[in-house]
Design a protein around this motif. Structure first.
Motif, PDB file in Angstrom:
ATOM      1  N   THR A 208      -0.750  -8.001  -3.253  1.00 20.20           N
ATOM      2  CA  THR A 208      -0.514  -8.397  -1.861  1.00 20.20           C
ATOM      3  C   THR A 208       0.824  -7.881  -1.343  1.00 20.20           C
ATOM      4  O   THR A 208       1.291  -8.328  -0.299  1.00 20.20           O
ATOM      5  CB  THR A 208      -0.537  -9.928  -1.715  1.00 20.20           C
ATOM      6  N   LEU A 209       1.424  -6.962  -2.056  1.00 22.33           N
ATOM      7  CA  LEU A 209       2.641  -6.340  -1.546  1.00 22.33           C
ATOM      8  C   LEU A 209       2.709  -4.890  -2.002  1.00 22.33           C
ATOM      9  O   LEU A 209       2.168  -4.520  -3.032  1.00 22.33           O
ATOM     10  CB  LEU A 209       3.898  -7.093  -2.000  1.00 22.33           C
ATOM     11  N   LEU A 210       3.348  -4.082  -1.189  1.00 20.24           N
ATOM     12  CA  LEU A 210       3.636  -2.698  -1.535  1.00 20.24           C
ATOM     13  C   LEU A 210       5.132  -2.494  -1.384  1.00 20.24           C
ATOM     14  O   LEU A 210       5.743  -2.977  -0.435  1.00 20.24           O
ATOM     15  CB  LEU A 210       2.880  -1.731  -0.620  1.00 20.24           C
ATOM     16  N   THR A 211       5.728  -1.790  -2.328  1.00 22.36           N
ATOM     17  CA  THR A 211       7.180  -1.607  -2.308  1.00 22.36           C
ATOM     18  C   THR A 211       7.566  -0.386  -1.482  1.00 22.36           C
ATOM     19  O   THR A 211       8.392   0.425  -1.880  1.00 22.36           O
ATOM     20  CB  THR A 211       7.722  -1.492  -3.745  1.00 22.36           C
ATOM     21  N   GLU A 212       6.946  -0.268  -0.336  1.00 23.84           N
ATOM     22  CA  GLU A 212       7.279   0.744   0.665  1.00 23.84           C
ATOM     23  C   GLU A 212       6.723   0.258   1.989  1.00 23.84           C
ATOM     24  O   GLU A 212       5.870  -0.635   2.032  1.00 23.84           O
ATOM     25  CB  GLU A 212       6.684   2.105   0.289  1.00 23.84           C
ATOM     26  N   ASP A 213       7.220   0.811   3.067  1.00 22.62           N
ATOM     27  CA  ASP A 213       6.770   0.389   4.386  1.00 22.62           C
ATOM     28  C   ASP A 213       6.837   1.583   5.318  1.00 22.62           C
ATOM     29  O   ASP A 213       7.865   2.257   5.418  1.00 22.62           O
ATOM     30  CB  ASP A 213       7.642  -0.750   4.912  1.00 22.62           C
ATOM     31  N   THR A 214       5.718   1.878   5.991  1.00 23.66           N
ATOM     32  CA  THR A 214       5.680   2.982   6.947  1.00 23.66           C
ATOM     33  C   THR A 214       5.529   2.492   8.382  1.00 23.66           C
ATOM     34  O   THR A 214       5.394   3.300   9.292  1.00 23.66           O
ATOM     35  CB  THR A 214       4.526   3.940   6.615  1.00 23.66           C
ATOM     36  N   GLY A 215       5.499   1.159   8.550  1.00 30.15           N
ATOM     37  CA  GLY A 215       5.374   0.603   9.890  1.00 30.15           C
ATOM     38  C   GLY A 215       3.956   0.268  10.296  1.00 30.15           C
ATOM     39  O   GLY A 215       3.751  -0.378  11.333  1.00 30.15           O
ATOM     40  N   VAL A 216       2.970   0.678   9.501  1.00 31.41           N
ATOM     41  CA  VAL A 216       1.582   0.350   9.831  1.00 31.41           C
ATOM     42  C   VAL A 216       1.223  -0.981   9.178  1.00 31.41           C
ATOM     43  O   VAL A 216       1.888  -1.423   8.232  1.00 31.41           O
ATOM     44  CB  VAL A 216       0.615   1.459   9.357  1.00 31.41           C
ATOM     45  N   PRO A 217       0.170  -1.664   9.636  1.00 34.34           N
ATOM     46  CA  PRO A 217      -0.238  -2.926   9.005  1.00 34.34           C
ATOM     47  C   PRO A 217      -0.509  -2.747   7.517  1.00 34.34           C
ATOM     48  O   PRO A 217      -0.910  -1.669   7.060  1.00 34.34           O
ATOM     49  CB  PRO A 217      -1.513  -3.296   9.773  1.00 34.34           C
ATOM     50  N   PHE A 218      -0.309  -3.835   6.770  1.00 36.29           N
ATOM     51  CA  PHE A 218      -0.433  -3.779   5.312  1.00 36.29           C
ATOM     52  C   PHE A 218      -1.784  -3.239   4.864  1.00 36.29           C
ATOM     53  O   PHE A 218      -1.865  -2.398   3.966  1.00 36.29           O
ATOM     54  CB  PHE A 218      -0.211  -5.173   4.724  1.00 36.29           C
ATOM     55  N   ASP A 219      -2.871  -3.719   5.476  1.00 37.38           N
ATOM     56  CA  ASP A 219      -4.193  -3.285   5.007  1.00 37.38           C
ATOM     57  C   ASP A 219      -4.402  -1.796   5.227  1.00 37.38           C
ATOM     58  O   ASP A 219      -5.056  -1.130   4.420  1.00 37.38           O
ATOM     59  CB  ASP A 219      -5.302  -4.100   5.674  1.00 37.38           C
ATOM     60  N   GLU A 220      -3.827  -1.240   6.283  1.00 33.05           N
ATOM     61  CA  GLU A 220      -3.949   0.197   6.524  1.00 33.05           C
ATOM     62  C   GLU A 220      -3.159   0.992   5.487  1.00 33.05           C
ATOM     63  O   GLU A 220      -3.632   2.014   4.977  1.00 33.05           O
ATOM     64  CB  GLU A 220      -3.474   0.545   7.932  1.00 33.05           C
TER      65      GLU A 220
END
Length: 345
Positions: A208-220
């Motif tokens: 339920t977590l990813l250690t990165e973020d690109t600004g899109v919703p988590f499921d995407e």
């Protein structure tokens, strides 16, 4: 959409505090066995356990999984995940093979570098000290995994003693479970790690977590991770079809008890969160809390849920076996409808 496999993922917490129905390590273990039995009776497909050290949670999965295997006949048993920084690969290979044989080939073993732990570099107290350039033990975890996988594949791991065997040569571990190698999953927290997992020929376990973020919703973002995994898998030429799991917090509000514990949270936990983990940005997936009808619509729109073949539902194990058995039965019914729903355009 094919039928989604539904498993539960328990963190095995226990606390001797008001309201907790799991007050000791023994109660946590015994209730985990009882919940797996109840989950199998409800048609749930998997019983998975998080492994944490130096904390009031499950730390030694193989005795627990073996006990569950002995009391069930169909449900998959697994981990999500074992922190390989702490593991002796050969001892773990023996334990895993024995557990898999007891279960009749139902072990689904999730492994990884692990997440932040209660203890600072606790794996060093287990005797495993990474190279000076390996700050968080990631390379050591992958090296341990490589040895473990070679061992369960039956590769020779020790020289034979001629005085005992009457011959020279080398020896594999024993016992062996021939197909276990196809049921190893790597817990990947980034898209790049998912691609590495595919190159290694391991199944993908995403949480339920990813250690990165690109600004899109988590499921995407997670759906992109899955797509990259499957693309690299195909490019790597592996013959079998890999499996992909995602985990979700899903609480159907089905009675007064579930409404009492989670009704208010439904108003505040319905969106992703972005925070810091291991010194970088991380995106945390939302919780799904609401009526079964609302959950069907929301989960049917979750791109990663629709892309995965297995969904691991995190359970509030401290609320006891009966509560979680009802929760899982309700989730199973929800996914019967999710699987039948058309894929959103």
């Amino acid at each position: 959409m094919d039928t989604t496999k539904i498993g539960f993922l328990s963190f095995g917490h226990w606390r001797d505090v008001p309201g907790s129905k799991v007050r000791s390590g023994r109660e946590s273990l015994v209730q985990a066995i009882d919940l797996a039995v109840a989950a199998e009776e409800a048609g749930v497909d998997g019983a998975y356990f998080r492994v944490h050290h130096f904390a009031p949670q499950q730390a030694a999965p193989f005795p627990l999984l073996s006990a569950i295997a002995a009391k069930t006949s169909r449900i998959e048993i697994g981990t999500g995940v074992i922190d390989m920084r702490y593991e002796n690969p050969l001892y773990m290979a023996e334990e895993a093979a024995a557990t898999d044989l007891i279960s009749g080939g139902r072990l689904q073993l999730g492994v990884s570098r692990g997440s932040p732990e209660t203890a600072l570099a606790g794996y060093q107290q287990f005797g495993y000290v990474p190279d000076a350039s390996d700050e968080n033990g990631g390379d050591m975890a992958r090296a341990h995994t490589s040895v473990f996988r070679r061992a369960i594949a039956g590769e020779p791991m020790a020289n034979a003693n001629p005085q005992m065997t009457g011959s020279v040569g080398s020896l594999p571990i024993s016992p062996l479970s021939d197909s276990l190698g196809d049921r190893i999953w790597w817990g990947a927290g980034t898209r790049a790690t998912a691609e590495w997992t595919a190159e290694q020929g391991m199944n993908l376990m995403s949480s339920t977590l990813l250690t990165e973020d690109t600004g899109v919703p988590f499921d995407e973002l997670q759906a992109e991770q899955i797509e990259r995994f499957r693309r690299v898998w195909a490019e790597s030429g592996w013959e079998r079809t890999p499996r992909v799991s995602v985990s979700r917090s899903i609480i159907p509000i089905i009675d007064d008890e579930s409404r009492h514990y989670f009704g208010v949270r439904a108003q505040v936990e319905g969106q992703d969160q972005v925070g810091h983990l291991d010194g970088g940005l991380a995106r945390f997936g939302r919780s799904y809390i609401g009526s079964p009808e609302d959950l069907v619509a929301e989960l049917a729109a979750d791109q990663a849920v629709r892309a995965a073949d297995t969904v691991l539902v995190t359970v509030p194990n401290q609320l006891g076996v009966d509560f979680n058995a009802r929760l899982l039965a309700a989730v199973k019914d929800v996914f019967t409808e999710v699987d039948a729903a058309p894929v959103p355009a």
